[in-house]
Design an enzyme around this catalytic site. Structure first.
Site, short mmCIF file in Angstrom:
data_model
loop_
_atom_site.label_atom_id
_atom_site.label_comp_id
_atom_site.label_asym_id
_atom_site.label_seq_id
_atom_site.Cartn_x
_atom_site.Cartn_y
_atom_site.Cartn_z
N SER A 17 0.84 -1.20 0.00
CA SER A 17 0.00 0.00 0.00
C SER A 17 0.87 1.24 0.00
CB SER A 17 -0.94 -0.04 1.22
OG SER A 17 -1.93 0.94 1.11
N ASN A 18 0.30 2.37 0.34
CA ASN A 18 1.05 3.64 0.38
C ASN A 18 0.44 4.51 1.48
OD1 ASN A 18 -1.08 5.48 -0.80
ND2 ASN A 18 -0.98 3.91 -2.38
N PRO A 19 1.10 5.62 1.84
CA PRO A 19 0.66 6.38 3.02
C PRO A 19 -0.52 7.35 2.78
CG PRO A 19 2.98 6.83 2.47
CD PRO A 19 2.36 6.15 1.30
N SER A 20 -1.24 7.23 1.69
CA SER A 20 -2.36 8.15 1.46
C SER A 20 -3.36 8.08 2.61
CB SER A 20 -3.06 7.80 0.14
OG SER A 20 -4.24 8.54 0.02
N ALA A 43 -4.76 7.25 -4.42
CA ALA A 43 -3.41 6.76 -4.72
C ALA A 43 -3.53 5.26 -4.99
CB ALA A 43 -2.48 7.03 -3.54
#
Ligand code: C5P
Length: 222
Positions: free
Chosen positions: A29-32, A96
């Site tokens: 995943s990503n930090p959005s 994102a």
């Protein structure tokens, strides 16, 4: 009272990250955080729009009076966004989205062996690019978070994805991008216009983006 310039319009907003499972307990995943997308959904609702929010997993609460669809993976987001976009006059893709997913999710938790490990990744569909191919009269707005060459990357995405506008920001600076309450966005429009919005709250940025989006509606003659 906020002006009701989006009364009678349907605005679809995607927000947050996606999660691509590796095994039952791990994901990519990503930090959005969803803050920018949720701010746009809230602002559009205040301006009188019917709002559809398609959101990945985030810890903030959806705005009131907004039709919220919760999804996890990019494939789920693609399915919901592509179906719901039929109803939309304006689509704003703040999410994102994970560019790759694991070819296969392991059924059981993967055990460590001490050896190197390789994950087989396959590309996810580009949702916004798909929307761009069947654009019709819809207004399409993308986001681009970049670590370098903001203008080059943003303008390439604007063109490749057939967008009306792309809102771009650098990630790295603590006052913009993931998790911050403020953002420093530059808008690139299909006609060639560039507008650096300067540092502002995500709420103010949301309204500025909606001002521009409204200007692309067919009745505005753009
Ligand atoms: O990831 P990228 O920088 O290409 O994202 C630009 C825009 O395209 C964003 O608005 C993002 O939400 C959208 N996008 C998408 N589906 C993807 C990747 C990106 O809709 N698979």
């Amino acid at each position: 009272l906020t002006r009701q310039d989006l009364d009678g319009k349907c605005v679809l907003v995607s927000a947050g990250p996606t999660r691509e499972p590796i095994d039952p307990v791990r994901y990519i995943s990503n930090p959005s955080t969803g803050k920018m997308g949720y701010a746009i959904a809230r602002a559009a609702e205040h301006r009188g729009a019917k709002v559809i929010l398609v959101t990945g997993p985030v810890s903030i609460s959806p705005p009131e009076n907004v039709e919220t669809h919760k999804v996890m993976t990019a494939l789920e987001m693609a399915e919901v966004v592509l179906a719901q976009a039929e109803r939309a006059d304006i689509v704003i893709k703040t999410a994102a989205v994970g560019d790759y997913r694991c070819e296969r999710e392991a059924e059981q938790k993967i055990k460590k062996t001490g050896d190197c490990m390789t994950l087989d990744l396959v590309p996810n569909p580009d949702i916004l690019m798909e929307l761009g191919k069947r654009k019709g009269k819809k207004v399409l707005i993308g986001f681009a978070a970049e670590t370098e060459k903001l203008t080059d990357h943003a303008q390439e995405k604007l063109r490749k994805k057939n967008l009306d506008m792309i809102a771009a920001n650098l990630i790295g600076p603590s006052d913009s991008g993931f998790g911050a309450d403020t953002n420093k966005i530059t808008c690139f429009s299909c006609g060639g216009a560039t507008d650096a919005l300067g540092l502002m709250s995500k709420e103010a940025a949301a309204h500025a983006i909606l001002d521009k989006a409204a200007g692309f509606l067919p009745e505005c003659g753009v």
